[in-house]
Design a protein around this motif. Structure first.
Motif, PDB file in Angstrom:
ATOM      1  N   THR A 181       0.778  -1.502  -0.170  1.00 54.87           N
ATOM      2  CA  THR A 181       0.301   0.041  -0.293  1.00 54.87           C
ATOM      3  C   THR A 181       0.987   1.235   0.016  1.00 54.87           C
ATOM      4  OG1 THR A 181      -0.174   0.400   2.203  1.00 54.87           O
ATOM      5  CG2 THR A 181      -1.594  -0.678   1.600  1.00 54.87           C
TER       6      THR A 181
ATOM      7  N   SER B 137      -6.985  -4.165   2.231  1.00 59.41           N
ATOM      8  CA  SER B 137      -8.477  -2.765   2.540  1.00 59.41           C
ATOM      9  C   SER B 137      -8.351  -3.086   4.194  1.00 59.41           C
ATOM     10  CB  SER B 137      -9.639  -3.045   1.649  1.00 59.41           C
ATOM     11  OG  SER B 137     -10.126  -4.659   2.672  1.00 59.41           O
TER      12      SER B 137
ATOM     13  N   ARG C 109      -5.262  -0.497   4.720  1.00 55.27           N
ATOM     14  CA  ARG C 109      -5.117   0.646   4.455  1.00 55.27           C
ATOM     15  C   ARG C 109      -6.849   1.303   5.091  1.00 55.27           C
ATOM     16  NH1 ARG C 109      -3.901   2.375  -0.410  1.00 55.27           N
ATOM     17  NH2 ARG C 109      -2.898   0.796  -1.736  1.00 55.27           N
ATOM     18  N   ARG C 110      -7.624   0.687   5.772  1.00 54.00           N
ATOM     19  CA  ARG C 110      -8.266   1.405   7.236  1.00 54.00           C
ATOM     20  C   ARG C 110      -7.126   1.677   8.509  1.00 54.00           C
ATOM     21  NH1 ARG C 110     -11.712  -2.597   5.188  1.00 54.00           N
ATOM     22  NH2 ARG C 110     -11.052  -4.687   6.733  1.00 54.00           N
TER      23      ARG C 110
END
Length: 281
Positions: free
Chosen positions: A154, A224, A227-228
């Motif tokens: 990321t 995901s 990233r959160r």
């Protein structure tokens, strides 16, 4: 513990300058500067992290500086993506120290570290002062952090640390100034003893080498969830660590195994996944 010397055997009776360390344990090359970092590993006193200038042609090393590792048995070094923080992992007392780095020279900041976190059960090493014999007989009597790896997917400051004593892969988010916030962990089966972790270069998979049962755990990685986690914690990591560590950089002890607000994974049927997700084995 650190001194400069010249290695014998070079042509003409000369020598290539080297830096001699007490029980050097880990080396890390700076990705863009001709600088090499090393740690010293010992259990009787605090270790050191050393920065050395390397001559690109001769390989000669010149000492830049040396700073305290803020823990014992300093076994792993990790440079953050911005190249402004060097994370030093201390095995014996389960401490993770974020040390500042001069962006221009690669030298280590000689003032207080940006952040020092300790696993709760790492306090046993400070209170009981166990020796090598106790350690070999009871490898998981207390926490033992070992490696620190930044996930490559990321570009965000998600740092993963293996804890051999707790059978966990810990998930931290690192702030821009080096502060660390623990946001989750993957619980591996009890008794495996995770030591090293590597991420697959293209697949969203992590591999964990388990020392105590000679196995490898394969973990699914949820991009995901990474990233959160980074979005939620990056802005508060510096403030949280500064509030706890203070101006002198004293150690912040994580209250419990659930200090991260919950596990990112399940130990049932295999290992949990960094950042959340499925199980491997």
């Amino acid at each position: 513990a650190v001194r400069a010397a010249a290695a014998a055997g070079a042509a003409g009776g000369g020598g290539v300058p080297v830096v001699r360390l007490h029980n050097a344990a880990f080396l890390l090359k700076h990705p863009s500067l001709d600088v090499v970092y090393a740690s010293t590993e010992r259990i009787d006193r605090e270790g050191s992290v050393v920065a050395m200038r390397m001559d690109a042609e001769s390989g000669a090393l010149t000492l830049l500086n040396s700073v305290a590792a803020r823990g014992r048995s300093t076994c792993y070094l990790n440079l953050d993506a911005a190249r402004g923080v060097l994370n030093a992992v201390n095995y014996w007392d389960a401490r993770l120290a974020a040390l500042g780095v001069d962006a221009a020279t690669g030298a280590l900041e000689e003032n207080a570290p940006r952040c020092v976190l300790q696993q709760k059960r790492g306090e046993y090493a400070d209170a009981a002062r166990p020796g090598r014999e106790e350690h070999w007989a009871y490898r998981q009597r207390w926490a033992h952090t070992h490696c620190a790896v930044t996930e490559p997917y990321t570009g965000l400051p998600n740092l993963f640390v293996c804890d051999l004593g707790e059978d966990q892969v810990l998930h931290f988010v690192q702030g821009a100034r080096g502060g660390l916030a623990r946001v989750g962990h993957a619980q591996l089966p009890r008794g495996v003893g995770p030591r090293h972790l590597v991420f697959h270069p293209s697949l969203r998979v992590a591999y964990v080498v388990n020392e105590l049962d000679s196995s490898v755990s394969v973990l699914d990685v949820s991009e995901s969830a990474l990233r959160r986690a980074a979005a939620a914690a990056a802005d508060v990591a510096d403030a949280a660590c500064a509030d706890g560590a203070g101006a002198e950089g004293q150690v912040v002890v994580l209250d419990s195994d659930e200090s991260d607000g919950g596990s990112s994974g399940s130990e049932a049927g295999g290992a949990g996944a960094p950042g959340g997700g499925g199980a491997g084995g």
